[in-house]
Design an enzyme around this catalytic site. Sequence first.
Site, short mmCIF file in Angstrom:
data_model
loop_
_atom_site.label_atom_id
_atom_site.label_comp_id
_atom_site.label_asym_id
_atom_site.label_seq_id
_atom_site.Cartn_x
_atom_site.Cartn_y
_atom_site.Cartn_z
N CYS A 57 3.51 0.85 -2.80
CA CYS A 57 4.56 1.71 -3.35
C CYS A 57 4.58 1.52 -4.86
O CYS A 57 4.78 0.40 -5.35
CB CYS A 57 5.89 1.31 -2.74
SG CYS A 57 7.29 2.13 -3.51
N CYS B 38 2.18 8.06 -7.03
CA CYS B 38 3.10 7.75 -5.94
C CYS B 38 2.23 7.84 -4.70
O CYS B 38 1.46 8.80 -4.55
CB CYS B 38 4.23 8.78 -5.86
SG CYS B 38 5.16 8.73 -4.30
N1 DGL Z 1 5.46 6.07 -2.08
C1 DGL Z 1 6.31 5.38 -2.97
C2 DGL Z 1 5.74 5.30 -4.37
O1 DGL Z 1 4.54 5.15 -4.47
C3 DGL Z 1 7.79 5.71 -2.89
C4 DGL Z 1 8.18 7.14 -2.99
C5 DGL Z 1 9.67 7.33 -2.77
O2 DGL Z 1 10.16 6.91 -1.72
O3 DGL Z 1 10.35 7.87 -3.66
O4 DGL Z 1 6.43 5.31 -5.35
#
Ligand code: DGL
Length: 278
Positions: A79, A189
């Site tokens: 994440c 993301c």
């Molecule tokens: N997939 C995550 C990231 O890379 C989180 C996205 C989210 O929940 O806003 O930031």
Amino acid sequence: MIISNNKLNSPIGFVDSGVGGLTVLDNVRKILPNENFLYYGDTIHTPYGDKSKEQLLEYSDNIFKFFEKQGCKAVVMACNTTSSTIYDEIKDKYNFEIYPIVQSAAKILSELPIKRLGIFATRGTVLSGAYPREIARYNPDMKVFGQYCPDWVRIIENDLVYIEESIKIVENDLKKMLENEPEKIVLGCTHYPFLLDVLSKFAPKDLFIDPAIEFARFIKSDLAAKGLLNNSNTVGNGKFYVSANPQLFKNSAKMFCELEELPELLTFQNSSKTILVS
Ligand code: DGL
């Protein structure tokens, strides 16, 4: 140091706010098929991109303690938002190595032979300034443009990628980014590679970089350097957990991971309700 076979067979933990981390898991499984893994999608708190640092610390502490109890030998912070905002605070708190995606990918990105780099990411990641800061450590001359896309995680988590309204949103966000004339755009993301097909309708596919590919290579080489690679010859086992909506997770996941069963529902008692940061 002698590392027991037990430890080598221990799972690697993967954590994200939902299905996004599957884009990392997919790349890791391609090059480390024998590793056992646990995947936790914190779907009750998604999206992470709008949460405060205190909230992310609380959610992550519960999940990391769970990984500790399960005896994980390493945990992949799949994440960008938590890597950008809380990694520095928690990196030495648990009894396993933590791999954060942003810091691990930044060096590779800084070596691209380009001057203008776009980053699509969550609000939390963009406002943290983590990508420009980490890249500037290696290449202060690269101009980095961050842009957050408030609707993208919702679209992906709710399995709405190919509906007309979503495609229009993605097209508009991309148009705005292209005004900066980036030579490459990072999908900063882990959810965003789910939109690569849609993005490719409006710009060449090779404009986009999914940092998960290099991230997986880095994890492999670091585990090897630490003598932590699983040495068995059998394909690893995995188990999936979510904090809400197992069926929706299974549906939304399918682009990167066909789950045979529903993920197990696992919540933590002291976890507070979702509160949006204004
Ligand atoms: N997939 C995550 C990231 O890379 C989180 C996205 C989210 O929940 O806003 O930031």
